[in-house]
Design a protein around this motif. Structure first.
Motif, PDB file in Angstrom:
ATOM      1  N   GLU A  56      69.820 -95.247  21.607  1.00 39.57           N
ATOM      2  CA  GLU A  56      68.890 -95.054  22.723  1.00 39.57           C
ATOM      3  C   GLU A  56      67.455 -94.807  22.253  1.00 39.57           C
ATOM      4  N   LYS A  57      67.307 -94.105  21.139  1.00 41.67           N
ATOM      5  CA  LYS A  57      65.974 -93.730  20.659  1.00 41.67           C
ATOM      6  C   LYS A  57      65.883 -93.970  19.148  1.00 41.67           C
ATOM      7  N   PRO A  58      65.764 -95.230  18.741  1.00 40.52           N
ATOM      8  CA  PRO A  58      65.756 -95.529  17.305  1.00 40.52           C
ATOM      9  C   PRO A  58      64.526 -94.991  16.585  1.00 40.52           C
ATOM     10  N   VAL A  59      63.349 -95.046  17.174  1.00 46.10           N
ATOM     11  CA  VAL A  59      62.132 -94.588  16.504  1.00 46.10           C
ATOM     12  C   VAL A  59      62.187 -93.078  16.303  1.00 46.10           C
ATOM     13  N   GLN A  60      62.571 -92.363  17.342  1.00 53.06           N
ATOM     14  CA  GLN A  60      62.647 -90.906  17.220  1.00 53.06           C
ATOM     15  C   GLN A  60      63.722 -90.512  16.204  1.00 53.06           C
ATOM     16  N   SER A  61      64.815 -91.270  16.142  1.00 58.55           N
ATOM     17  CA  SER A  61      65.882 -90.974  15.191  1.00 58.55           C
ATOM     18  C   SER A  61      65.392 -91.113  13.756  1.00 58.55           C
ATOM     19  N   VAL A  62      64.608 -92.189  13.489  1.00 56.25           N
ATOM     20  CA  VAL A  62      64.063 -92.390  12.139  1.00 56.25           C
ATOM     21  C   VAL A  62      63.084 -91.270  11.815  1.00 56.25           C
ATOM     22  N   ALA A  63      62.277 -90.871  12.785  1.00 59.35           N
ATOM     23  CA  ALA A  63      61.314 -89.783  12.564  1.00 59.35           C
ATOM     24  C   ALA A  63      62.047 -88.470  12.271  1.00 59.35           C
TER      25      ALA A  63
END
Length: 120
Positions: A98-105
């Motif tokens: 659902e939130k790939p960018v936030q997960s990487v961050a």
């Protein structure tokens, strides 16, 4: 031999036979009493051993039942732990999808923080 000596000899032999019979009787009674005492003692020993064996078997049954209960509880706890871990993993996968960018961050931030903590 005179009749008096023969009579005296017979009387002495009768006394010897009588005393021998008394000794035989006393010996037979003593042996019978001893046999009864030994049989009674053997019965008591056998009874005691049987009771002790039954108690030991009962305790072994209880221990076996307790071990089976604990084994079942351990298996259940293990399965619950595996289920929770799978649920958390599923939640983490869903979050990443659902939130790939936030997960990487988050992953980068956690890695940086862990690196700082491990340096010290």
């Amino acid at each position: 031999m005179s009749k008096a000596i023969e009579a005296n000899t017979k009387a002495v032999k009768d006394q010897i036979d009588d005393k021998a019979d008394r000794v035989k009787q006393a010996t037979s009674e003593a042996v019978a009493h001893t046999k009864d005492a030994v049989d009674h003692a053997a019965d008591q020993v056998e009874s005691g051993v049987h009771k002790a064996t039954d108690k030991a078997a009962e305790k072994a049954y209880r221990a076996t039942d307790k071990a089976a209960d604990l084994s079942e509880q351990g298996r259940q706890l293990y399965e619950d732990g595996v289920d929770r871990a799978e649920d958390w993993l599923d939640q983490a996968r869903d979050y990443v999808r659902e939130k790939p960018v936030q997960s990487v961050a988050l992953a980068l931030g956690a890695g940086w923080l862990l690196g700082r903590l491990l340096r010290r």
